[in-house]
Design an enzyme around this catalytic site. Sequence first.
Site, short mmCIF file in Angstrom:
data_model
loop_
_atom_site.label_atom_id
_atom_site.label_comp_id
_atom_site.label_asym_id
_atom_site.label_seq_id
_atom_site.Cartn_x
_atom_site.Cartn_y
_atom_site.Cartn_z
N GLY A 1 48.64 -49.86 15.89
CA GLY A 1 49.80 -48.88 15.89
C GLY A 1 50.15 -47.28 16.86
O GLY A 1 50.96 -46.47 16.13
N SER B 1 43.50 -45.16 15.46
CA SER B 1 44.80 -45.86 15.07
C SER B 1 44.41 -46.93 14.41
O SER B 1 43.57 -47.44 14.31
CB SER B 1 45.76 -46.37 16.15
N ASP B 2 45.68 -47.35 13.20
CA ASP B 2 45.41 -48.57 12.83
C ASP B 2 45.29 -49.75 13.68
O ASP B 2 45.98 -49.35 14.87
CB ASP B 2 46.24 -49.20 11.68
N TRP B 3 44.98 -50.78 13.77
CA TRP B 3 44.76 -52.06 14.68
C TRP B 3 46.07 -52.11 15.05
O TRP B 3 47.04 -53.18 15.08
CB TRP B 3 44.36 -52.97 14.14
#
Length: 735
Positions: free
Chosen positions: A269, A265-267
């Site tokens: 997200g 995941s993006d941080w």
Amino acid sequence: MKHTHLILLAFCSLFTTLSAQQKTTPVYSDVNIPLEQRVEDALSRMTLEEKVGLCHAQSKFSSAGVPRLGIPDVWMSDGPHGVREEIVWDDWTPAAWGNDSCTAFPALTCLAATFNPILSREYGVAVGEEARFRNKTMLLGPGLNIYRTPMNGRNFEYMGEDPWLSSIMVVPYIQGLQSNGVSACVKHFALNNQETNRDNIDVEVSDRALYEIYLPAFKAAVQKGKAWGIMGSYNQYNGQHCCHNEWLINRILKKEWGFDGVVVSDWGGTHDTKQAALNGLDIEMGSYSNAMPRGKNNSYAFYYLANPFLDLIKKGEIPQSLVDEKARRVLRLIFRTTMSPNRPFGRFVCPDHSQVARKIGGEGIVLLKNQQSLLPIQKNTYKTIAVIGDNATRSLTKAGGSSELKVKYEVSPLQAIKALYGNNKVVYSQGYAAGAFQYGRTTRSTANNDSLLNAAVETARTADVVVYVGGLNKNNGQDCEGGDRTSYGLPFGQEKLLEELAKVNPNIVVVLLSGNAVAMPWLDNVKAVVQAWYIGSEAGNAIVDVLSGAVNPSGKLPFTFPKRLEDNGAMSFGVSSFPGEKGKETYKEDILVGYRWHDTKQIAPQFSFGFGLSYTTFELGKLRASASQFKAGKTIKLSVTVKNTGKVYGAEVVQIYASQQHPSVMRPVKELKAFQKVFLNAGEMKTVSLEVNTNDLAFFDDTKHAWKLEPDTYTLHCATSATDIKSKVDIKIVN
Ligand code: BGC
């Protein structure tokens, strides 16, 4: 006991120890056994809790391994232009290590501008060596979001507006990086084309635009580059966040493309346990968990893919097969990287890396204008050189968001100009004040811009030539993560400054440092313009290589410079198209991104995609095709002669654009389908060979959800930019 008996006894006991060891060596750590078997073996030995433990962060940049089995943690680092400094366990505070100052490589826009895939590989190898040395499992890059509008604050981290160019350039980067046993994490998948409201904006885009424009580079990264990791993006698509998006991750990435790596995941997200569990997210990073207030200890046990995930599995609400599948992917990643027997040792901050950075910088710099051959500036032509502009001395490796780097060194343009032309010849004036960096905030300088302007004008008045080093910087609202640009023009009063400088000096070279196009109302008043991106540690050296002619510029624009912001497709439709309204945004320009828009709508750009001048001149012969009729899946072999008709060694990029003559659907006027950079001595001529597979001439038929190649006549244009077509050849596609 006799001597020989003693030896025999020792030998026997060694043998028994060895075979005992061999017996207990688990299958998963036996590197001679096929990787998939090792993965299954490791999985079979793990508890449910251990499997869940692989699926979420244990610190800001790591996820746990299985210590009991000797399976190591996964350590990640930004990416993509160098290896970021170490961060403390639980928040974004720098860890203040003394051994993590890296080499900063050129921004990916600069790499794309080289149009040279060989340099992409060198880049990947070098940055991968740095990541390996720092013991990283995964580098968070490269970035592949398409340049949709010049306002996106993160365009500098990506590879421009064209899916073909970014697809070709990204593959060797990934291969080079991963040859170090360090995984790529291709980001941000997908449709993350702005920073405004990036956490929630819901993107509406046609299937055609998705498949033809926004996905091809990711597909190439996965299928040709064999990327081991990919990062979901913050935004939503079809009303679902992209880090756990059924369409993007399950259907397209994993099913259609057969991706077998990990989705990170993006941080921050990740937003929902069930969606994350079901829709293909493998490792959740950076969430602020509900159990603890934002900004405090992140309490990883409360992450969506931690205890809440475990609970749902235990309650039988989520099948255990889902965690097995995620764990399988994470194990595969670990076996491919940290536990790979072929993993080299890496290198950190070495002359080779500096050289790669300098070479890519020099080849990526684009010469946009050079009236009366003001450039190159020979060493002894002028008595005084005025260097003006804040970017001549500002560190541009700092700030910008997560791609920020703590560098071992950074050569500024002023330093390099002084080093080459002599301290006594160079006078510097700041010209404008740009404020200090503060994440997410725009700061103003306390310096008086009027006095800076006046001082610069006086400096320019008496100089023989002015080297103006300006552009954008990495502050909030410029080329920086977390926000988009606020205006298309040059900021900090630079337009006015350039106007005033032009009144007192006719010999102005503008060196623009930026990752984005800017308005150029001052263009007619200056003789030369050099687009020099963000180059990193070797910035000054690479710029001076080009200014002095030590390197003949051969970079080409990886995106269009529109004359006015509203000339850009996305911007022309107003806020509903960018940056969206009421949380929704529609990509109204559809497949007409960048030059596809300018061509089709007949809007002349300021500078075209693929454009870039040289200190020499080239003559291209007529484009020839190996035949005039082709079937689907066949290769069209093309050739053209290129001659260096000037006086110095240089390089030209031959670009092949294709157009279909009678399509049943709307198609762009032309699209890039092949390119080749050719290096030639003065007077030398070479025949350049290029190939186009007929399948690449297809369009995406969204009624059938399949690529369609229509029998028709197609024109192949041989060009040196999207608007400089030198010759054409027609071919027929037949059934
Ligand atoms: C960025 C990613 C980055 C991550 C970790 C996020 O805010 O969007 O590109 O890799 O932070 O720093």
